[in-house]
Each structure stands twice: as C-alpha cells, then as structure tokens.
Write a protein that holds these residues in place. Structure first.
Motif, PDB file in Angstrom:
ATOM      1  N   LYS A 143      17.754 -19.029  18.994  1.00 49.30           N
ATOM      2  CA  LYS A 143      18.430 -18.154  18.043  1.00 49.30           C
ATOM      3  C   LYS A 143      18.770 -16.776  18.607  1.00 49.30           C
ATOM      4  CE  LYS A 143      16.333 -20.273  13.947  1.00 49.30           C
ATOM      5  NZ  LYS A 143      15.509 -20.031  12.726  1.00 49.30           N
ATOM      6  N   SER A 144      17.942 -16.269  19.521  1.00 51.75           N
ATOM      7  CA  SER A 144      18.167 -14.893  19.946  1.00 51.75           C
ATOM      8  C   SER A 144      17.502 -14.601  21.290  1.00 51.75           C
ATOM      9  CB  SER A 144      17.610 -13.920  18.893  1.00 51.75           C
ATOM     10  OG  SER A 144      16.208 -14.089  18.764  1.00 51.75           O
ATOM     11  N   LYS A 145      17.848 -13.445  21.839  1.00 50.13           N
ATOM     12  CA  LYS A 145      17.227 -12.966  23.063  1.00 50.13           C
ATOM     13  C   LYS A 145      15.884 -12.330  22.725  1.00 50.13           C
ATOM     14  CE  LYS A 145      18.198  -9.969  27.046  1.00 50.13           C
ATOM     15  NZ  LYS A 145      19.194  -9.046  27.647  1.00 50.13           N
ATOM     16  N   LEU A 146      14.865 -12.571  23.553  1.00 57.62           N
ATOM     17  CA  LEU A 146      13.535 -12.027  23.314  1.00 57.62           C
ATOM     18  C   LEU A 146      13.275 -10.756  24.118  1.00 57.62           C
ATOM     19  CD1 LEU A 146      11.362 -15.275  23.365  1.00 57.62           C
ATOM     20  CD2 LEU A 146      12.057 -13.949  21.364  1.00 57.62           C
ATOM     21  N   VAL A 147      13.443 -10.868  25.443  1.00 55.74           N
ATOM     22  CA  VAL A 147      13.048  -9.771  26.314  1.00 55.74           C
ATOM     23  C   VAL A 147      13.737  -9.934  27.665  1.00 55.74           C
ATOM     24  CG1 VAL A 147      11.025 -11.059  27.148  1.00 55.74           C
ATOM     25  CG2 VAL A 147      11.025  -8.550  27.290  1.00 55.74           C
ATOM     26  N   ARG A 148      13.858  -8.849  28.387  1.00 54.97           N
ATOM     27  CA  ARG A 148      14.374  -8.910  29.751  1.00 54.97           C
ATOM     28  C   ARG A 148      13.461  -8.099  30.677  1.00 54.97           C
ATOM     29  NH1 ARG A 148      16.843  -4.483  31.825  1.00 54.97           N
ATOM     30  NH2 ARG A 148      17.327  -2.784  30.378  1.00 54.97           N
ATOM     31  N   PHE A 149      13.476  -8.447  31.945  1.00 54.00           N
ATOM     32  CA  PHE A 149      12.701  -7.745  32.958  1.00 54.00           C
ATOM     33  C   PHE A 149      13.616  -7.416  34.136  1.00 54.00           C
ATOM     34  CE2 PHE A 149       9.601 -10.359  30.748  1.00 54.00           C
ATOM     35  CZ  PHE A 149       8.508  -9.527  30.600  1.00 54.00           C
ATOM     36  N   ASP A 150      13.485  -6.235  34.679  1.00 55.28           N
ATOM     37  CA  ASP A 150      14.142  -5.943  35.954  1.00 55.28           C
ATOM     38  C   ASP A 150      13.499  -6.782  37.046  1.00 55.28           C
ATOM     39  OD1 ASP A 150      15.765  -4.088  34.722  1.00 55.28           O
ATOM     40  OD2 ASP A 150      14.419  -2.414  35.151  1.00 55.28           O
ATOM     41  N   LYS A 151      12.158  -6.891  36.967  1.00 50.76           N
ATOM     42  CA  LYS A 151      11.408  -7.709  37.919  1.00 50.76           C
ATOM     43  C   LYS A 151      10.190  -8.282  37.225  1.00 50.76           C
ATOM     44  CE  LYS A 151       9.294  -7.685  42.520  1.00 50.76           C
ATOM     45  NZ  LYS A 151       8.853  -6.860  43.682  1.00 50.76           N
ATOM     46  N   LEU A 152       9.923  -9.556  37.494  1.00 48.55           N
ATOM     47  CA  LEU A 152       8.759 -10.233  36.917  1.00 48.55           C
ATOM     48  C   LEU A 152       8.057 -11.014  38.023  1.00 48.55           C
ATOM     49  CD1 LEU A 152       7.143 -11.053  34.374  1.00 48.55           C
ATOM     50  CD2 LEU A 152       8.701 -12.997  34.130  1.00 48.55           C
ATOM     51  N   ASP A 153       6.786 -10.686  38.257  1.00 47.63           N
ATOM     52  CA  ASP A 153       5.988 -11.346  39.290  1.00 47.63           C
ATOM     53  C   ASP A 153       4.850 -12.128  38.651  1.00 47.63           C
ATOM     54  OD1 ASP A 153       7.547 -10.162  41.262  1.00 47.63           O
ATOM     55  OD2 ASP A 153       6.235  -8.412  41.411  1.00 47.63           O
ATOM     56  N   LEU A 154       4.650 -13.358  39.109  1.00 48.98           N
ATOM     57  CA  LEU A 154       3.518 -14.170  38.687  1.00 48.98           C
ATOM     58  C   LEU A 154       2.735 -14.568  39.926  1.00 48.98           C
ATOM     59  CD1 LEU A 154       6.130 -15.120  36.715  1.00 48.98           C
ATOM     60  CD2 LEU A 154       4.284 -16.406  35.657  1.00 48.98           C
ATOM     61  N   SER A 155       1.435 -14.362  39.883  1.00 51.44           N
ATOM     62  CA  SER A 155       0.586 -14.724  41.016  1.00 51.44           C
ATOM     63  C   SER A 155      -0.680 -15.409  40.520  1.00 51.44           C
ATOM     64  CB  SER A 155       0.226 -13.483  41.849  1.00 51.44           C
ATOM     65  OG  SER A 155      -0.438 -12.523  41.047  1.00 51.44           O
ATOM     66  N   VAL A 156      -1.223 -16.278  41.370  1.00 50.88           N
ATOM     67  CA  VAL A 156      -2.432 -17.028  41.039  1.00 50.88           C
ATOM     68  C   VAL A 156      -3.603 -16.431  41.792  1.00 50.88           C
ATOM     69  CG1 VAL A 156      -3.570 -19.276  41.088  1.00 50.88           C
ATOM     70  CG2 VAL A 156      -1.106 -19.128  40.665  1.00 50.88           C
ATOM     71  N   GLY A 157      -4.639 -16.037  41.046  1.00 53.99           N
ATOM     72  CA  GLY A 157      -5.867 -15.541  41.646  1.00 53.99           C
ATOM     73  C   GLY A 157      -7.028 -16.442  41.263  1.00 53.99           C
ATOM     74  N   ILE A 158      -8.228 -15.982  41.477  1.00 53.20           N
ATOM     75  CA  ILE A 158      -9.425 -16.744  41.107  1.00 53.20           C
ATOM     76  C   ILE A 158     -10.264 -15.867  40.185  1.00 53.20           C
ATOM     77  CG2 ILE A 158     -11.518 -17.864  41.953  1.00 53.20           C
ATOM     78  CD1 ILE A 158     -10.092 -18.389  44.568  1.00 53.20           C
ATOM     79  N   PRO A 159     -10.478 -16.278  38.915  1.00 45.28           N
ATOM     80  CA  PRO A 159      -9.902 -17.484  38.272  1.00 45.28           C
ATOM     81  C   PRO A 159      -8.884 -17.071  37.215  1.00 45.28           C
ATOM     82  CG  PRO A 159     -11.957 -16.883  37.197  1.00 45.28           C
ATOM     83  CD  PRO A 159     -11.582 -15.736  38.114  1.00 45.28           C
ATOM     84  N   TYR A 160      -7.713 -16.598  37.587  1.00 48.07           N
ATOM     85  CA  TYR A 160      -6.752 -16.111  36.615  1.00 48.07           C
ATOM     86  C   TYR A 160      -5.329 -16.267  37.150  1.00 48.07           C
ATOM     87  CZ  TYR A 160      -6.763 -12.074  39.727  1.00 48.07           C
ATOM     88  OH  TYR A 160      -6.673 -11.274  40.832  1.00 48.07           O
ATOM     89  N   ILE A 161      -4.374 -16.111  36.217  1.00 46.48           N
ATOM     90  CA  ILE A 161      -2.959 -16.007  36.548  1.00 46.48           C
ATOM     91  C   ILE A 161      -2.492 -14.633  36.085  1.00 46.48           C
ATOM     92  CG2 ILE A 161      -0.644 -16.907  36.112  1.00 46.48           C
ATOM     93  CD1 ILE A 161      -1.923 -19.634  35.626  1.00 46.48           C
ATOM     94  N   LEU A 162      -1.851 -13.877  36.961  1.00 47.45           N
ATOM     95  CA  LEU A 162      -1.439 -12.508  36.659  1.00 47.45           C
ATOM     96  C   LEU A 162       0.073 -12.424  36.556  1.00 47.45           C
ATOM     97  CD1 LEU A 162      -2.164  -9.504  36.316  1.00 47.45           C
ATOM     98  CD2 LEU A 162      -1.996  -9.276  38.804  1.00 47.45           C
ATOM     99  N   LEU A 163       0.539 -11.850  35.454  1.00 51.18           N
ATOM    100  CA  LEU A 163       1.960 -11.613  35.224  1.00 51.18           C
ATOM    101  C   LEU A 163       2.188 -10.098  35.205  1.00 51.18           C
ATOM    102  CD1 LEU A 163       4.231 -13.315  32.597  1.00 51.18           C
ATOM    103  CD2 LEU A 163       4.115 -10.826  32.694  1.00 51.18           C
ATOM    104  N   LYS A 164       3.117  -9.625  36.050  1.00 46.75           N
ATOM    105  CA  LYS A 164       3.429  -8.199  36.107  1.00 46.75           C
ATOM    106  C   LYS A 164       4.943  -8.027  35.952  1.00 46.75           C
ATOM    107  CE  LYS A 164       1.281  -5.653  39.102  1.00 46.75           C
ATOM    108  NZ  LYS A 164       0.760  -5.077  40.384  1.00 46.75           N
ATOM    109  N   GLY A 165       5.330  -7.353  34.865  1.00 46.13           N
ATOM    110  CA  GLY A 165       6.747  -7.155  34.602  1.00 46.13           C
ATOM    111  C   GLY A 165       7.104  -5.684  34.520  1.00 46.13           C
ATOM    112  N   THR A 166       8.305  -5.350  34.991  1.00 46.70           N
ATOM    113  CA  THR A 166       8.799  -3.982  34.897  1.00 46.70           C
ATOM    114  C   THR A 166      10.196  -3.992  34.288  1.00 46.70           C
ATOM    115  OG1 THR A 166       9.714  -4.053  37.154  1.00 46.70           O
ATOM    116  CG2 THR A 166       7.476  -3.190  36.886  1.00 46.70           C
ATOM    117  N   CYS A 167      10.511  -2.915  33.603  1.00 44.60           N
ATOM    118  CA  CYS A 167      11.848  -2.725  33.030  1.00 44.60           C
ATOM    119  C   CYS A 167      12.065  -1.226  32.904  1.00 44.60           C
ATOM    120  CB  CYS A 167      11.967  -3.414  31.679  1.00 44.60           C
ATOM    121  SG  CYS A 167      13.621  -3.281  30.958  1.00 44.60           S
TER     122      CYS A 167
END
Length: 216
Positions: free
Chosen positions: A68-92
C-alpha cells in the motif's frame, strides 16, 4: 562396543549436518535471503547498490515498501552477523538507526535524529525488547489515521507504558498496557488512554497500525 559405534555414528551425522548448514550459509546470496525474509513479512525492498561478504551485507539507497505504501528509506543499510546476534545499522541524512537482534531472543533498538520513515520522525529511541519492552522513545510528526501528533514521548516499563503527546497545541498525558508478540514485534498490541485540557483519546491496535480516537 555397539554403543561406542552408535555414538560415533551420531557424532559424524551431527557434524555432517552442521558442516552442510555452514556451507549453505556462506554460499547462499545474503541479499536474496534477506529479500525473501522481508517478503514473508509483506515488505518489499529496492536498493541501488548491493555488496556482500561472508558475514556482511551492505545496501545503498535502499527503500522498503508494503503493497500500500512506502515505509522507510536508508542512504546506507548494513547487516552483519556476530556471535550471538545480527546487527543492523542504517543511516539517513544525519540520523542513524541501529538494531541488534540476538539469536536466542531479545532485541535492542537505538536511534537518533532519524527522519526517513514515511509517517513519523525519530528524535530518539533507546529500547530493549525481551519478555516486555523497556526504555524510551520520542517521535515527531506522527500520523495516526486522521490525527497528527506533533510530539510523542513514551516510557515503556515491561508490559505497561506511560506517555505524553502534543496534539494541535494541546499537551496530553496517559498510560496503557502492551501485549508483546515476540514472533512479530510490530504486531504487538497496545491499549491505553491519553487526556488533557478536557480532551480524552483512546489508543489501541497493533504497533504498525495504531488507532487514536476521541473518547466522549
């Protein structure tokens, strides 16, 4: 002797399964896996540039939509896998949004001056989600159906919350309860009231589709 052979066989079988899963993890395209997971949630993604490595996925000029619509935008979005987590870092622009998802449960969300959601802007967020939600959030220019909330500050206390908002120049305060949906955080349900200056609102529904109504 037979028991030792059986244990050895089980050890080799489990080792084979783990090794196979590891090979799949490092060879399957992370972008396609992420895209497929989003589509299972009803969210669609477009990115102008994609870069990935063994434990890392980076997207540039990424936008996310529902049907139905646009939610969000990012200039840059990084996803990385660590122990024991997944990290999402977004900038705009000059804002940032960080989400850490632990593999055995629990989510930490931090954000500051993030202005790229379609229906609100984030001034600050510092939340920890596990059996409940703990922390604070301050949102600006929030659109709830036909009502615009100029400023909304919420303090989450597990399964309850307190808050205050500014609507059409009127300062309102209130509180409510929260039913957490761990499988889909945005489907968690809230129920509360806010009032002030002779006006009383009820707020209810899910976090991704709240309803704000005047209570007579």
């Amino acid at each position: 002797m037979r028991k030792k052979n059986l244990k050895l066989l089980m050890f080799l079988f489990v080792g084979y399964i783990l090794f196979t899963l590891f090979l799949l993890a490092i060879t399957l395209p992370k972008f396609l896996l992420f895209d497929k997971w989003l589509m299972s949630k009803g969210i669609y993604m477009i990115a102008s540039n994609v870069h990935e490595s063994l434990t890392y996925l980076s997207l540039k000029e990424a936008s996310f939509y529902t049907k139905k619509s646009k939610l969000v935008r990012f200039d840059k979005l990084d996803l990385s896998v660590g122990i024991p987590y997944i990290l999402l870092k977004g900038t705009c622009a000059d804002g940032n949004l960080n989400v850490k998802m632990y593999l055995f449960g629990g989510i930490d969300i931090k954000a500051k001056n993030f202005k790229c959601f379609e229906n609100f802007r984030i001034k600050s967020i510092n939340l920890s989600i596990n059996n409940g939600i703990e922390g604070t959030a301050e949102l600006l220019d929030l659109k709830v159906r036909d009502t615009k909330v100029d400023n909304l500050s919420i303090s989450f206390k597990g399964k309850t919350f307190d808050g205050q908002g500014l609507i059409s120049g009127q300062r309102l305060t209130g509180s409510g309860t929260l039913i957490l949906n761990r499988e889909d955080i945005l489907k968690s349900r809230l129920n509360g009231t806010i009032a002030g200056s002779g006006i009383r609102f009820v707020i209810y529904g899910s976090l991704d589709n709240p309803v704000l109504e005047i209570k007579k």
